[in-house]
Design a protein around this motif. Structure first.
Motif, PDB file in Angstrom:
ATOM      1  N   LYS A 190       0.864  -1.185   0.000  1.00 20.22           N
ATOM      2  CA  LYS A 190       0.000   0.000   0.000  1.00 20.22           C
ATOM      3  C   LYS A 190       0.899   1.233   0.000  1.00 20.22           C
ATOM      4  N   ILE A 191       0.770   2.064  -1.015  1.00 18.41           N
ATOM      5  CA  ILE A 191       1.590   3.273  -1.116  1.00 18.41           C
ATOM      6  C   ILE A 191       1.035   4.337  -0.181  1.00 18.41           C
ATOM      7  N   LEU A 192       1.893   4.823   0.709  1.00 13.70           N
ATOM      8  CA  LEU A 192       1.533   5.904   1.622  1.00 13.70           C
ATOM      9  C   LEU A 192       1.909   7.262   1.040  1.00 13.70           C
ATOM     10  N   PHE A 193       3.037   7.290   0.307  1.00 13.85           N
ATOM     11  CA  PHE A 193       3.532   8.545  -0.277  1.00 13.85           C
ATOM     12  C   PHE A 193       4.546   8.193  -1.348  1.00 13.85           C
ATOM     13  N   GLN A 194       4.650   9.032  -2.376  1.00 15.93           N
ATOM     14  CA  GLN A 194       5.674   8.799  -3.375  1.00 15.93           C
ATOM     15  C   GLN A 194       6.194  10.101  -3.949  1.00 15.93           C
ATOM     16  N   LEU A 251       7.097   5.181  -0.564  1.00 15.94           N
ATOM     17  CA  LEU A 251       6.980   4.858   0.850  1.00 15.94           C
ATOM     18  C   LEU A 251       5.671   4.114   1.013  1.00 15.94           C
ATOM     19  N   GLY A 252       5.745   2.921   1.581  1.00 15.21           N
ATOM     20  CA  GLY A 252       4.521   2.150   1.724  1.00 15.21           C
ATOM     21  C   GLY A 252       4.652   1.035   2.722  1.00 15.21           C
ATOM     22  N   PRO A 255       0.099   1.389   9.477  1.00 20.25           N
ATOM     23  CA  PRO A 255       0.272   2.834   9.664  1.00 20.25           C
ATOM     24  C   PRO A 255      -0.852   3.587   8.950  1.00 20.25           C
ATOM     25  N   SER A 256      -1.177   4.769   9.444  1.00 18.40           N
ATOM     26  CA  SER A 256      -2.264   5.540   8.839  1.00 18.40           C
ATOM     27  C   SER A 256      -1.760   6.591   7.849  1.00 18.40           C
ATOM     28  N   PHE A 257      -0.482   6.970   7.946  1.00 16.54           N
ATOM     29  CA  PHE A 257       0.050   7.943   6.996  1.00 16.54           C
ATOM     30  C   PHE A 257       1.553   7.805   6.881  1.00 16.54           C
ATOM     31  N   GLY A 258       2.063   8.379   5.817  1.00 18.33           N
ATOM     32  CA  GLY A 258       3.498   8.483   5.611  1.00 18.33           C
ATOM     33  C   GLY A 258       3.765   9.672   4.721  1.00 18.33           C
ATOM     34  N   ILE A 259       4.910  10.282   4.892  1.00 12.22           N
ATOM     35  CA  ILE A 259       5.270  11.439   4.076  1.00 12.22           C
ATOM     36  C   ILE A 259       6.779  11.441   3.885  1.00 12.22           C
TER      37      ILE A 259
END
Length: 137
Positions: free
Chosen positions: A8-12, A18-19, A45-49
């Motif tokens: 699951k991609i959180l941020f790219q 990032l996932g 996780p619920s988010f990533g940046i």
């Protein structure tokens, strides 16, 4: 790493993905497919940046992980509630919202350089209310 269907991609960005695969978080360098293991969460996780200025990534869920991309140094921060969302404030700071339906819901400020995390305010707007997809904070 071959990105599997459960990734699951959180941020790219143009350079990184990032996932997570369930509770495990990874950073992947897109050109080389080089993989960096960020850490493990209790629950997803619920988010990533990814912060391109400071070359760090922040991942939140039952804790906060601050990971320095090019040295693989990471710091973990425990908070008293599940980290729900993140918001850019300025070049070195982000705000983190904890579970808005929980009685301990709050807004926290995280400084990337000093790695300080402090509570800004309580957040009671959604307590005792039904679940909604978008939180205004």
């Amino acid at each position: 790493m071959k990105i599997e269907k459960n990734f699951k991609i959180l941020f790219q960005t143009s350079d990184f993905l990032l996932g997570n695969i369930y509770e495990n978080v990874f950073l992947i360098k897109t050109q080389s497919n080089e993989e960096f293991y960020i850490g493990n969460f209790y629950g997803e996780p619920s988010f990533g940046i990814i912060d391109e200025v400071y070359k760090k990534c922040i991942v939140g869920g039952e804790k906060i992980i601050n990971y320095y991309i090019f040295s693989t140094i990471k710091s973990e921060f425990e908070i008293d509630n599940f980290a729900y969302d993140i918001k850019y404030i300025n070049e070195a700071e982000y705000e983190i919202l904890t579970d808005p339906w929980n009685e301990k819901s709050a807004i926290w400020r995280f400084h990337l350089v000093s790695e300080t995390l402090f509570k800004v305010s309580n957040f009671t707007k959604y307590q005792d209310k039904e679940y909604v997809e978008r939180i205004k904070w």
